[in-house]
Design a protein around this motif. Structure first.
Motif, PDB file in Angstrom:
ATOM      1  N   VAL B 109       0.892  -1.161  -0.106  1.00 35.33           N
ATOM      2  CA  VAL B 109       0.043   0.058   0.156  1.00 35.33           C
ATOM      3  C   VAL B 109       0.942   1.216   0.030  1.00 35.33           C
ATOM      4  N   THR B 110       0.495   2.255  -0.612  1.00 37.81           N
ATOM      5  CA  THR B 110       1.144   3.518  -0.747  1.00 37.81           C
ATOM      6  C   THR B 110       0.958   4.591   0.320  1.00 37.81           C
ATOM      7  N   ASP B 111       1.510   5.825   0.278  1.00 42.47           N
ATOM      8  CA  ASP B 111       1.468   6.757   1.510  1.00 42.47           C
ATOM      9  C   ASP B 111      -0.187   7.189   1.188  1.00 42.47           C
ATOM     10  N   LYS B 112      -0.494   7.084  -0.242  1.00 41.56           N
ATOM     11  CA  LYS B 112      -2.005   7.620  -0.268  1.00 41.56           C
ATOM     12  C   LYS B 112      -3.064   6.830   0.450  1.00 41.56           C
ATOM     13  N   TYR B 113      -2.709   5.464   0.491  1.00 45.50           N
ATOM     14  CA  TYR B 113      -3.534   4.499   1.267  1.00 45.50           C
ATOM     15  C   TYR B 113      -3.600   4.990   2.628  1.00 45.50           C
ATOM     16  N   TYR B 114      -2.312   5.231   3.365  1.00 44.83           N
ATOM     17  CA  TYR B 114      -2.286   5.456   4.753  1.00 44.83           C
ATOM     18  C   TYR B 114      -2.980   6.794   4.994  1.00 44.83           C
TER      19      TYR B 114
END
Lengths: 166, 166
Positions: B109-114
């Motif tokens: 998962v990416t920073d956008k997810y977090y």
């Protein structure tokens, strides 16, 4: 034990609790997703994330008016009405005229909602049934008491009616 | 007390526990939705419910391969690959080549997810911090023990790696 050691111990236990609580919460959530995958067909994939959130909130609020719903998610009435209409069109909720005030309409979730989204409730029941075998009556009472306190005293940001178990 | 009365008492407590556990679970969920509404813009509303489930499952499985992910949600590999590509395009996950086996790719998962989805974890932290003030060390230890048992012994349908708290 010195005071420093006691505080240190308490911090460790709290870290563990954060981990444990996250784990139980995540397992309930992921189980719900797994069950949903078994049920979903291409029609249901048309539901957007926001619509999913909206219908779950409407269920938790127990038959709110559009204004109450708009207020809860902090959006304008027209914006909320737009989301509501889209959920009505997709069959997850319906507008029901109030019996006491004919000018008022309340949002009710439909059987289609229960059919798809009440799976998480079922898994809570399953786990609690297993708890009956696994834990003593005393342990269950302690757990219930602590969780009740947590819900009532420590989660005051979330103002919803008592959750009903069917 | 007679045995019948004891069993009756236990059933009542279990019913209460089901209600309480549902309530805590629902409050965490609804709080997450409320926070999401503050963050969501029109771009994010393009995420379908299924995509939401997929990205949360990929996060819970901790960098699975596409095959592991497909297996977990019980769909065909091409079907899983389709969902994965859509989430890559929307920026929520990425494929990372394995360092030990160059033919293998893992989903991260990416920073956008977090940025968008880690809000529920934050609220668990908040509630646990408050628990530190509200409950005794002994109560916290008991709660942690019972929930840990619940997670490990009573929720075996959900096979995920230990949940990490950051």
């Amino acid at each position: 034990m010195l005071l420093g050691e006691i505080n240190n111990k308490k911090e460790q236990v709290l870290e563990m609790l954060e981990q444990t609580l996250s784990e139980v919460y995540t397992k309930f959530k992921i189980h719900f997703y797994q069950e949903m995958f078994k049920k979903l067909n291409s029609r249901e994939t048309s539901l957007t994330t926001v619509e999913l959130f909206c219908v779950e909130i409407i269920h938790a609020l127990k038959n709110p008016t559009v204004a109450e719903f708009a207020n809860f998610i902090n959006v304008s009435s027209p914006n909320a009405a737009y989301k509501v209409n889209s959920l009505i069109q997709k069959g997850y909720i319906e507008k029901v005229q109030s019996e006491t005030d004919r000018r008022e309409y309340h949002l009710h979730v439909t059987d289609k909602y229960y059919n798809y989204f009440n799976l998480s409730q079922k898994y809570v029941s399953t786990v609690v049934e297993r708890a009956q075998e696994h834990f003593s009556a005393e342990q269950i009472e302690i757990l219930d008491g602590i969780l009740r306190d947590m819900s009532l005293e420590l989660m005051h940001e979330v103002v919803i009616p008592p959750v009903e178990v069917n």
